[in-house]
Design a protein around this motif. Sequence first.
Motif, PDB file in Angstrom:
ATOM      1  N   VAL A   1       0.740  -1.093   0.081  1.00 56.45           N
ATOM      2  CA  VAL A   1      -0.147   0.023   0.012  1.00 56.45           C
ATOM      3  C   VAL A   1       1.117   1.221   0.099  1.00 56.45           C
ATOM      4  N   GLU A   2       2.050   1.147   0.764  1.00 53.96           N
ATOM      5  CA  GLU A   2       2.855   2.318   0.913  1.00 53.96           C
ATOM      6  C   GLU A   2       3.277   2.740  -0.564  1.00 53.96           C
ATOM      7  N   GLN A   3       3.722   1.501  -1.385  1.00 58.19           N
ATOM      8  CA  GLN A   3       4.247   1.700  -2.657  1.00 58.19           C
ATOM      9  C   GLN A   3       2.985   2.222  -3.782  1.00 58.19           C
ATOM     10  N   ALA A   4       1.884   1.886  -3.539  1.00 55.98           N
ATOM     11  CA  ALA A   4       0.541   2.344  -4.221  1.00 55.98           C
ATOM     12  C   ALA A   4       0.371   3.751  -4.059  1.00 55.98           C
ATOM     13  N   GLU A   5       0.621   4.258  -2.692  1.00 50.32           N
ATOM     14  CA  GLU A   5       0.397   5.611  -2.404  1.00 50.32           C
ATOM     15  C   GLU A   5       1.559   6.611  -2.930  1.00 50.32           C
ATOM     16  N   ILE A   6       2.643   6.129  -3.167  1.00 51.51           N
ATOM     17  CA  ILE A   6       3.987   6.876  -3.790  1.00 51.51           C
ATOM     18  C   ILE A   6       3.692   6.867  -5.466  1.00 51.51           C
ATOM     19  N   LEU A   7       3.024   5.782  -6.036  1.00 49.62           N
ATOM     20  CA  LEU A   7       2.659   5.676  -7.324  1.00 49.62           C
ATOM     21  C   LEU A   7       1.772   6.570  -7.762  1.00 49.62           C
ATOM     22  N   GLU A   8       0.360   6.733  -6.810  1.00 49.71           N
ATOM     23  CA  GLU A   8      -0.306   7.659  -7.040  1.00 49.71           C
ATOM     24  C   GLU A   8      -0.090   9.224  -6.961  1.00 49.71           C
ATOM     25  N   LYS A   9       0.921   9.407  -6.099  1.00 50.45           N
ATOM     26  CA  LYS A   9       1.378  10.747  -5.892  1.00 50.45           C
ATOM     27  C   LYS A   9       2.181  11.065  -7.009  1.00 50.45           C
ATOM     28  N   MET A  10       2.970  10.134  -7.604  1.00 46.82           N
ATOM     29  CA  MET A  10       3.829  10.296  -8.761  1.00 46.82           C
ATOM     30  C   MET A  10       3.003  10.743  -9.953  1.00 46.82           C
ATOM     31  N   LEU A  11       1.886  10.121 -10.204  1.00 44.94           N
ATOM     32  CA  LEU A  11       1.007  10.306 -11.205  1.00 44.94           C
ATOM     33  C   LEU A  11       0.240  11.654 -11.144  1.00 44.94           C
ATOM     34  N   SER A  12      -0.257  11.729 -10.024  1.00 42.07           N
ATOM     35  CA  SER A  12      -1.228  12.945  -9.655  1.00 42.07           C
ATOM     36  C   SER A  12      -0.234  14.214 -10.010  1.00 42.07           C
ATOM     37  N   GLU A  13       1.015  14.133  -9.599  1.00 45.44           N
ATOM     38  CA  GLU A  13       1.874  15.337  -9.952  1.00 45.44           C
ATOM     39  C   GLU A  13       1.812  15.587 -11.473  1.00 45.44           C
ATOM     40  N   LYS A  14       1.662  14.617 -12.218  1.00 44.68           N
ATOM     41  CA  LYS A  14       1.549  14.880 -13.874  1.00 44.68           C
ATOM     42  C   LYS A  14       0.166  14.879 -14.217  1.00 44.68           C
ATOM     43  N   GLY A  15      -0.682  15.015 -13.224  1.00 42.88           N
ATOM     44  CA  GLY A  15      -1.981  14.921 -13.869  1.00 42.88           C
ATOM     45  C   GLY A  15      -2.479  13.891 -14.311  1.00 42.88           C
ATOM     46  N   GLN A  16      -1.942  12.797 -13.913  1.00 45.12           N
ATOM     47  CA  GLN A  16      -2.475  11.383 -14.380  1.00 45.12           C
ATOM     48  C   GLN A  16      -3.098  10.546 -13.331  1.00 45.12           C
ATOM     49  N   HIS A  17      -3.617   9.401 -13.836  1.00 39.86           N
ATOM     50  CA  HIS A  17      -4.057   8.430 -12.804  1.00 39.86           C
ATOM     51  C   HIS A  17      -3.916   6.961 -13.424  1.00 39.86           C
ATOM     52  N   LEU A  18      -4.258   6.076 -12.801  1.00 35.01           N
ATOM     53  CA  LEU A  18      -4.210   4.610 -13.338  1.00 35.01           C
ATOM     54  C   LEU A  18      -5.598   4.289 -13.864  1.00 35.01           C
ATOM     55  N   ASN A  19      -5.697   3.801 -14.826  1.00 33.02           N
ATOM     56  CA  ASN A  19      -6.799   3.344 -15.829  1.00 33.02           C
ATOM     57  C   ASN A  19      -7.466   2.288 -15.040  1.00 33.02           C
ATOM     58  N   ALA A  20      -6.668   1.497 -14.720  1.00 29.90           N
ATOM     59  CA  ALA A  20      -7.126   0.136 -14.012  1.00 29.90           C
ATOM     60  C   ALA A  20      -5.971  -0.587 -13.303  1.00 29.90           C
ATOM     61  N   VAL A  21      -6.327  -1.504 -12.319  1.00 25.00           N
ATOM     62  CA  VAL A  21      -5.511  -2.446 -11.683  1.00 25.00           C
ATOM     63  C   VAL A  21      -5.977  -3.823 -12.303  1.00 25.00           C
ATOM     64  N   VAL A  22      -5.345  -4.663 -12.962  1.00 24.66           N
ATOM     65  CA  VAL A  22      -5.670  -6.094 -13.070  1.00 24.66           C
ATOM     66  C   VAL A  22      -5.029  -7.003 -12.291  1.00 24.66           C
ATOM     67  N   ASN A  23      -6.064  -7.824 -11.475  1.00 29.54           N
ATOM     68  CA  ASN A  23      -5.599  -8.784 -10.724  1.00 29.54           C
ATOM     69  C   ASN A  23      -5.876 -10.269 -11.165  1.00 29.54           C
ATOM     70  N   PHE A  24      -4.707 -10.887 -11.448  1.00 28.67           N
ATOM     71  CA  PHE A  24      -4.981 -12.059 -12.150  1.00 28.67           C
ATOM     72  C   PHE A  24      -4.883 -13.299 -10.889  1.00 28.67           C
ATOM     73  N   SER A  25      -6.192 -13.738 -11.040  1.00 27.95           N
ATOM     74  CA  SER A  25      -6.688 -14.713  -9.852  1.00 27.95           C
ATOM     75  C   SER A  25      -6.362 -16.242 -10.095  1.00 27.95           C
ATOM     76  N   VAL A  26      -5.729 -16.869  -9.302  1.00 29.15           N
ATOM     77  CA  VAL A  26      -5.371 -18.125  -9.688  1.00 29.15           C
ATOM     78  C   VAL A  26      -5.312 -18.943  -8.296  1.00 29.15           C
ATOM     79  N   ASP A  27      -5.930 -20.033  -7.982  1.00 30.62           N
ATOM     80  CA  ASP A  27      -5.754 -20.789  -6.651  1.00 30.62           C
ATOM     81  C   ASP A  27      -4.264 -21.290  -6.434  1.00 30.62           C
ATOM     82  N   GLU A  28      -4.052 -21.484  -5.265  1.00 32.57           N
ATOM     83  CA  GLU A  28      -2.839 -21.845  -4.880  1.00 32.57           C
ATOM     84  C   GLU A  28      -2.311 -23.073  -5.450  1.00 32.57           C
ATOM     85  N   ASP A  29      -3.131 -24.092  -5.374  1.00 32.64           N
ATOM     86  CA  ASP A  29      -2.820 -25.482  -5.779  1.00 32.64           C
ATOM     87  C   ASP A  29      -2.328 -25.432  -7.438  1.00 32.64           C
TER      88      ASP A  29
END
Length: 182
Positions: free
Chosen positions: A90-118
Motif C-alpha cells: 500500500v505504501e508503494q501504491a500511495e507513492i505511485l498515486e502521488k507520482m502520477l497525480s503530480e503529472k495530472g495522471q491516474h491509473l486506468n485500471a489495476v488488473v488482478n490475475f486470480s489463480v488458486d494456490e494449488d
Amino acid sequence: MRLVLLGPPGAGKGTQAALLSEKLNIPHISTGDLFRANIGEETPLGLEAKSYMDAGKLVPTELTARMVADRLAQEDAANGFLLDGFPRTVEQAEILEKMLSEKGQHLNAVVNFSVDEDTVVERMLARGRADDNEDTIRTRMQVYRNETAPLIEHYGAELVTINAVGDIEEINAATLKALQAS
C-alpha cells in the motif's frame, strides 16, 4: 492506458504483460527488468540498489520508486504503461498515486490475475527450476497474500479481477474485454 498488474507468482503475469503490451502499444515495465537494466548499465540508481543487494538487504521502497519514476518519465511511457512488480505494498501504491497525480495522471485500471494456490504450485513445479519446490512456492504464496491482500482492498473500485486459469489467449481476451468495460 496506465495499468498495474497484480497476481501471485505463477499466475501468468509475465505472459499476459507481454501480450497486453503489444496489443495496447504500451511498454511493459517490470521492476525485475528495471533492476537488472540499472545494475547492468551501472546507473547511479543501479549502483545504489546493488550495494543493498550485495549486502543481502532489500532495496528500499524509496529507491525502487525512484527507478520506477525515472522509467515512467521516458518518452515511450508518455501515453501509458503496464507496471508489473510495483506497487507491492500500500505504501508503494500511495507513492505511485502521488507520482502520477503530480503529472495530472491516474491509473486506468489495476488488473488482478486470480489463480488458486494449488494451480500455482502445479504450474511452478512444472517449470522445473531448482529453487521451485512445493514448500518454497507455498511460502512465496503466503508472502504474496500478506503483501497483496491490503493492495487489493486499497485499489477497490479500480480493480479488474481476471480468472487466470485456462488458455493464454482466452485469459488475454477476457482481460482486454474487461479493460474496455472499465
